[in-house]
Design an enzyme around this catalytic site. Sequence first.
Site, PDB file in Angstrom:
ATOM      1  N   LYS A 100     -13.880   4.382  53.851  1.00  0.00           N
ATOM      2  CA  LYS A 100     -12.479   4.247  54.265  1.00  0.00           C
ATOM      3  C   LYS A 100     -11.874   2.975  53.686  1.00  0.00           C
ATOM      4  O   LYS A 100     -10.744   2.975  53.194  1.00  0.00           O
ATOM      5  CB  LYS A 100     -12.386   4.244  55.802  1.00  0.00           C
ATOM      6  CG  LYS A 100     -12.675   5.596  56.422  1.00  0.00           C
ATOM      7  CD  LYS A 100     -12.836   5.522  57.936  1.00  0.00           C
ATOM      8  CE  LYS A 100     -13.217   6.882  58.504  1.00  0.00           C
ATOM      9  NZ  LYS A 100     -13.512   6.859  59.948  1.00  0.00           N
TER      10      LYS A 100
ATOM     11  N   GLN B 283     -14.096   2.447  64.618  1.00  0.00           N
ATOM     12  CA  GLN B 283     -15.074   3.450  64.178  1.00  0.00           C
ATOM     13  C   GLN B 283     -15.948   3.888  65.354  1.00  0.00           C
ATOM     14  O   GLN B 283     -16.512   3.058  66.068  1.00  0.00           O
ATOM     15  CB  GLN B 283     -15.941   2.856  63.047  1.00  0.00           C
ATOM     16  CG  GLN B 283     -16.938   3.827  62.458  1.00  0.00           C
ATOM     17  CD  GLN B 283     -16.286   5.044  61.798  1.00  0.00           C
ATOM     18  OE1 GLN B 283     -15.342   4.917  61.035  1.00  0.00           O
ATOM     19  NE2 GLN B 283     -16.790   6.225  62.105  1.00  0.00           N
TER      20      GLN B 283
ATOM     21  N   ASP C 279      -5.703   7.028  63.717  1.00  0.00           N
ATOM     22  CA  ASP C 279      -6.426   8.295  63.855  1.00  0.00           C
ATOM     23  C   ASP C 279      -5.579   9.395  64.494  1.00  0.00           C
ATOM     24  O   ASP C 279      -5.957  10.564  64.468  1.00  0.00           O
ATOM     25  CB  ASP C 279      -7.680   8.083  64.718  1.00  0.00           C
ATOM     26  CG  ASP C 279      -8.870   7.620  63.884  1.00  0.00           C
ATOM     27  OD1 ASP C 279      -9.015   8.109  62.752  1.00  0.00           O
ATOM     28  OD2 ASP C 279      -9.640   6.781  64.374  1.00  0.00           O
TER      29      ASP C 279
END
Length: 302
Positions: free
Chosen positions: A60, A104, A127
């Site tokens: 990412k 995460q 997200d």
Amino acid sequence: MNIGRDSMTKLINGKEIAQNLRNELKNEINNLRSKTGKVPGLAVVQVGNVAASSVYVKAKTKSAKEVGIDVIDHHLPEKTTEKELLEVVDTLNNQNNVNGILVQLPLPKHINEQVVLDSIHHDKDADGFHPLNVGKLSVASHNDENLLIPCTPYGCLIMLKGLGINLSGKDAVIIGRSNIVGKPMAQLLLKESCTVTIAHSKTQNLKEVCSNADIVVAAVGRPEMVKGSWIKNGAVVIDVGINRIEINVNGEKKNKLVGDVDFVEAEKNASAITPVPFGVGPMTIACLLRNTMIAFKNAQKI
Ligand code: NAD
């Protein structure tokens, strides 16, 4: 209803589509830099050293930097308390150069993941998991350009739209009802005027349910559970599953990634299908970068 099958099944190349999306984002971020003198900032928070998490965080971070997003890295030790992590998130919530915050998962067991996810400011929810953004997605009448949408299902939608088929009125079956894939996928396809069925672990006659579908999205986490005979001739198949299985190659045990769909058999009936790997996976990261840019544009009122 039949979506229409070409002489050959189309392999949906997620790697290439994600690359195109990243190129578009790179151009747009360049333009935004010229216009505002600023670039989007993504804070990436990892707690502990779970190997898979480190791989995801690295991928990412690399992709974000490539498109011109500024990455603010917070790698915290395993013993970090929930209170300490919430303080880090709070600081990032108030930091002007941070537009997106990514924590995460999984977090260490002593930390309540939902509490942490809910503490991320909804405007910085890279997200798209915050209840407010989930609510916005469900009430918006169409896929509004400034919504923060869960990355994996949005990536699936981009792939479906890229096929150039008219989604309106199509029968879509989504297998899986998770908050991160199944449910938001249903919302997205509903907005495209599909007739949506969500199947799950308690669904009876899954084969029958699938075999009428023009579009099948499998997000279960069970290797090759969806059989080729369940796929209607000409249907489109999106395989979200990522399953690591052990195979025997010349007497040697090796790991292999497979999806939730029996690809070899399903490909014979489908008009288009995603492979695993290099199908949905690369789209998820590209859509995370897209959300970060949207959060930046929303913050700059562009
Ligand atoms: P999850 O475990 O949260 O949800 C799985 C869903 O499958 C549940 O809703 C359950 O009801 C359903 N299910 C379980 N057994 C079933 C059965 N026998 N029949 C029908 N439905 C059944 O999983 P998730 O987080 O939604 O992820 C699903 C899969 O997608 C996993 O393999 C995961 O690794 C993968 N995934 C991939 C990406 C990506 O970027 N490609 C992103 C997220 C998840």
